[in-house]
Design an enzyme around this catalytic site. Structure first.
Site, PDB file in Angstrom:
ATOM      1  N   ASN A  98     -30.893 -23.590 -39.592  1.00  0.00           N
ATOM      2  CA  ASN A  98     -29.647 -23.019 -40.095  1.00  0.00           C
ATOM      3  C   ASN A  98     -28.686 -24.095 -40.595  1.00  0.00           C
ATOM      4  OD1 ASN A  98     -29.518 -19.977 -39.578  1.00  0.00           O
ATOM      5  ND2 ASN A  98     -30.226 -20.731 -37.599  1.00  0.00           N
TER       6      ASN A  98
ATOM      7  N   HIS B  99     -35.828 -18.944 -40.771  1.00  0.00           N
ATOM      8  CA  HIS B  99     -35.114 -19.291 -42.007  1.00  0.00           C
ATOM      9  C   HIS B  99     -35.673 -20.549 -42.662  1.00  0.00           C
ATOM     10  CE1 HIS B  99     -32.295 -16.130 -41.305  1.00  0.00           C
ATOM     11  NE2 HIS B  99     -31.733 -16.695 -40.250  1.00  0.00           N
TER      12      HIS B  99
ATOM     13  N   ASP C 264     -30.140 -24.978 -32.469  1.00  0.00           N
ATOM     14  CA  ASP C 264     -29.947 -24.710 -33.890  1.00  0.00           C
ATOM     15  C   ASP C 264     -28.627 -25.271 -34.429  1.00  0.00           C
ATOM     16  OD1 ASP C 264     -31.713 -22.864 -32.586  1.00  0.00           O
ATOM     17  OD2 ASP C 264     -31.728 -21.637 -34.393  1.00  0.00           O
TER      18      ASP C 264
END
Length: 256
Positions: free
Chosen positions: A41, A69, A9
């Site tokens: 992210n 997300h 990430d």
């Protein structure tokens, strides 16, 4: 034999900038053929934006995976119409933009990249085990890699064993902390519980430590701030036979 690089990430602008500064060198040094990067992210404040996705692709990624997300930036939904990004495939059908599977045509061979999200301590999406069975019936390449974005290590481990011999690799993401359990399952499937992250190393998963501590100490709403300071990059490199999809080697990398 071909070589795939999977990077964990990417967190915020600092993570995007660090990725851009390091990725081309990593690819040259390790003779990388395919690069997959989790970018869920990568926008400031989390989520993925058009600018953060463009930054990751310009840095040298072939595919961007995401997670819980993925849709945080409502103004950036059109990103998921691009063929270089995937979202978790187990979002319910009928109203979700984008695709959970992308296939890269490499000329003499092809590689499928799948994104799924776990459901233990996560959003109640469709069952990822049922969904992966459905997806595998539609894929006509033996070279299949899964980004399993999940919270529970038990769910990630279970998915790795469930897919042993059926896919080339299962890479856990979401927790941002690289695990030391990389292995080849069943002489076929590369596995790691979590690949890690790209961003400020002295942080709480990329977040400023003071704000993260205050949230946990006082249980009051806190605006998370991206941490400052030196960054690091966590990933895995997998050697696989493009003719039968078998992975033969997996190595963790940490670049500071």
């Amino acid at each position: 034999m071909k070589r795939l690089l999977f990077i964990g990430d990417v967190v915020g602008r600092a993570g995007c900038d660090f990725l851009a500064s390091k990725l081309s060198g990593i690819k040259r040094e390790h003779n990388i053929d395919i690069t997959v990067v989790n970018g869920e992210n990568s926008a400031q404040g989390n989520g993925v934006s058009r600018s953060s996705a463009d930054s990751i692709i310009r840095a040298g990624a072939d595919i961007i995976t995401t997670g819980n997300h993925a849709f945080r930036r409502r103004e950036a939904m059109d990103i998921f119409e691009e063929d270089y990004i995937v979202r978790p495939a187990n979002y319910p059908e009928g109203g979700c933009v984008g695709s959970g599977v992308r296939t890269l045509d490499m000329g003499a061979y092809s590689v499928a990249v799948i994104n799924l999200m776990g459901t233990v301590y996560m959003d109640p999406l469709d069952n990822p085990f049922t969904k992966i069975d459905e997806i595998l019936e539609t894929i006509d390449t033996p070279n299949i890699f899964l980004d399993f974005h999940a919270e529970a290590t038990s769910e990630k481990k279970a998915m790795g064993h469930y897919l042993t011999g059926r896919v080339s690799g299962v890479f856990g993401t979401h927790t941002h902390v690289q695990t030391a359990d990389e292995c080849i399952l069943g002489g076929h499937t590369a596995y790691i519980t979590d690949v890690g992250m790209v961003g400020p190393e002295l942080s709480c998963l990329g977040v400023d430590t003071e704000s993260a501590i205050n949230r946990l100490r006082f249980r009051m709403p806190v605006k998370f701030q991206e941490a400052e300071g030196a960054c690091f990059l966590c990933g895995t490199i997998v050697d696989f036979n493009e003719k039968d999809g078998k992975s033969h080697k997996i190595n963790r990398i940490i670049i500071r």
